[in-house]
Design a protein around this motif. Structure first.
Motif, PDB file in Angstrom:
ATOM      1  N   VAL A   4      -6.566  -0.856  10.300  1.00  0.00           N
ATOM      2  CA  VAL A   4      -5.657  -1.568   9.399  1.00  0.00           C
ATOM      3  C   VAL A   4      -5.250  -2.929   9.944  1.00  0.00           C
ATOM      4  CG1 VAL A   4      -4.733   0.575   8.438  1.00  0.00           C
ATOM      5  CG2 VAL A   4      -3.553  -0.513  10.323  1.00  0.00           C
ATOM      6  N   ASP A  24      -9.042  -1.446   6.326  1.00  0.00           N
ATOM      7  CA  ASP A  24      -7.982  -1.587   5.327  1.00  0.00           C
ATOM      8  C   ASP A  24      -7.200  -2.856   5.671  1.00  0.00           C
ATOM      9  OD1 ASP A  24      -6.161  -1.105   3.265  1.00  0.00           O
ATOM     10  OD2 ASP A  24      -4.999   0.357   4.431  1.00  0.00           O
ATOM     11  N   THR A  42      -1.153   6.839  11.657  1.00  0.00           N
ATOM     12  CA  THR A  42      -0.909   7.796  10.583  1.00  0.00           C
ATOM     13  C   THR A  42      -2.202   8.575  10.359  1.00  0.00           C
ATOM     14  OG1 THR A  42       0.834   6.584   9.434  1.00  0.00           O
ATOM     15  CG2 THR A  42      -0.525   8.026   8.089  1.00  0.00           C
ATOM     16  N   PHE A  49      -5.526   6.472  10.379  1.00  0.00           N
ATOM     17  CA  PHE A  49      -5.247   5.036  10.318  1.00  0.00           C
ATOM     18  C   PHE A  49      -4.830   4.565  11.706  1.00  0.00           C
ATOM     19  CE2 PHE A  49      -4.588   6.513   5.990  1.00  0.00           C
ATOM     20  CZ  PHE A  49      -5.257   5.541   5.255  1.00  0.00           C
ATOM     21  N   VAL A  95      -3.577   2.657   3.438  1.00  0.00           N
ATOM     22  CA  VAL A  95      -2.541   3.358   4.202  1.00  0.00           C
ATOM     23  C   VAL A  95      -1.302   3.583   3.339  1.00  0.00           C
ATOM     24  CG1 VAL A  95      -1.474   1.334   5.318  1.00  0.00           C
ATOM     25  CG2 VAL A  95      -1.414   3.550   6.458  1.00  0.00           C
ATOM     26  N   GLY A 143       1.213   6.471   4.340  1.00  0.00           N
ATOM     27  CA  GLY A 143       1.523   6.046   5.694  1.00  0.00           C
ATOM     28  C   GLY A 143       2.737   5.148   5.749  1.00  0.00           C
ATOM     29  N   THR A 191       2.870  10.589  10.524  1.00  0.00           N
ATOM     30  CA  THR A 191       2.966   9.346  11.269  1.00  0.00           C
ATOM     31  C   THR A 191       3.362   9.717  12.682  1.00  0.00           C
ATOM     32  OG1 THR A 191       3.548   8.058   9.321  1.00  0.00           O
ATOM     33  CG2 THR A 191       4.170   7.135  11.451  1.00  0.00           C
ATOM     34  N   MET A 236       2.277   3.422  12.355  1.00  0.00           N
ATOM     35  CA  MET A 236       0.995   3.601  13.017  1.00  0.00           C
ATOM     36  C   MET A 236       1.180   4.399  14.294  1.00  0.00           C
ATOM     37  SD  MET A 236      -0.981   2.112  10.965  1.00  0.00           S
ATOM     38  CE  MET A 236      -2.459   2.345  11.906  1.00  0.00           C
ATOM     39  N   VAL A 241       4.218  -1.155   9.008  1.00  0.00           N
ATOM     40  CA  VAL A 241       3.067  -0.776   9.821  1.00  0.00           C
ATOM     41  C   VAL A 241       3.420  -0.812  11.298  1.00  0.00           C
ATOM     42  CG1 VAL A 241       1.327  -1.453   8.162  1.00  0.00           C
ATOM     43  CG2 VAL A 241       2.166  -3.130   9.796  1.00  0.00           C
ATOM     44  N   LEU A 269      -3.731  -3.287   3.870  1.00  0.00           N
ATOM     45  CA  LEU A 269      -2.799  -2.154   3.948  1.00  0.00           C
ATOM     46  C   LEU A 269      -2.651  -1.382   2.649  1.00  0.00           C
ATOM     47  CD1 LEU A 269      -0.014  -3.925   6.032  1.00  0.00           C
ATOM     48  CD2 LEU A 269      -1.936  -2.585   6.881  1.00  0.00           C
TER      49      LEU A 269
END
Length: 178
Positions: A106, A129, A145, A73, A135, A140, A160, A143, A21, A132
């Motif tokens: 997220v 979320d 996304t 996201f 995503v 995804g 992304t 970040m 992420v 995660l």
């Protein structure tokens, strides 16, 4: 030497937990797009992928079936995400009657996401979320996304990296509304 080794091992584990992420930027045009996605159903739809509403209730992307959907996201701790939100809002204002626009916060506290929504003037639907799972299910890898879902809930595209408003609108018109 053992203290150094323990620090390196701990750092490696932490990096492995954070990397999926990691906040990315497309300032260098480093956006990535993927058509190979993790789907939650054999037909490629993601309707049963779960998220959490800010009131604590559970939801799924099936709530948005029947209309193409932009799923963005983001996280308050991700500077490119914060810069991108006004562009997503602009597309929502332009195309909102033709598509659903859903923001997904997220891996952060609900208060941080709500504060960010207030600061950026976002009016589209926003959900959470925290683990995660959504995503990851929508493909995804960093970040921010953005996933584009057709009216049946099938993932058409995932990117992304950040979008400018005109670029996102063009992608939506080409891939969801043509």
């Amino acid at each position: 030497m053992t203290r150094l080794r323990a620090t390196l091992v701990a750092s490696t584990i932490l990096l492995g937990a954070v990397l999926p992420v990691a906040c990315t930027s497309s300032d260098d045009d480093g956006a990535t797009t993927s058509a190979t996605l993790a789907a939650s159903a054999p037909d490629g739809t993601v309707g049963q992928v779960a998220f959490e509403h800010f009131d604590g209730s559970d939801g799924t992307f099936a709530e948005f079936a029947g209309k193409p959907t932009i799923v963005n996201f983001f996280a308050a701790w991700c500077t490119p995400c914060v810069r991108e939100l006004p562009a997503v809002e602009q597309v929502h204002q332009t195309l909102g009657d033709q598509v659903n626009v859903v923001g997904v916060s997220v891996n952060e506290r609900a208060e941080d996401a709500l504060d960010l929504m207030a600061r950026t003037g976002v009016t589209f639907t926003v959900v959470r979320d925290p683990n995660l799972t959504a995503v990851a299910a929508l493909g995804g890898v960093g970040m921010p996304t953005t996933a584009l879902l057709d009216a049946t809930g099938k993932v058409v595209d995932v990117r992304t990296g950040t979008y400018e408003a005109d670029e996102l609108e063009a992608e939506v018109r080409e891939k969801l509304l043509s």
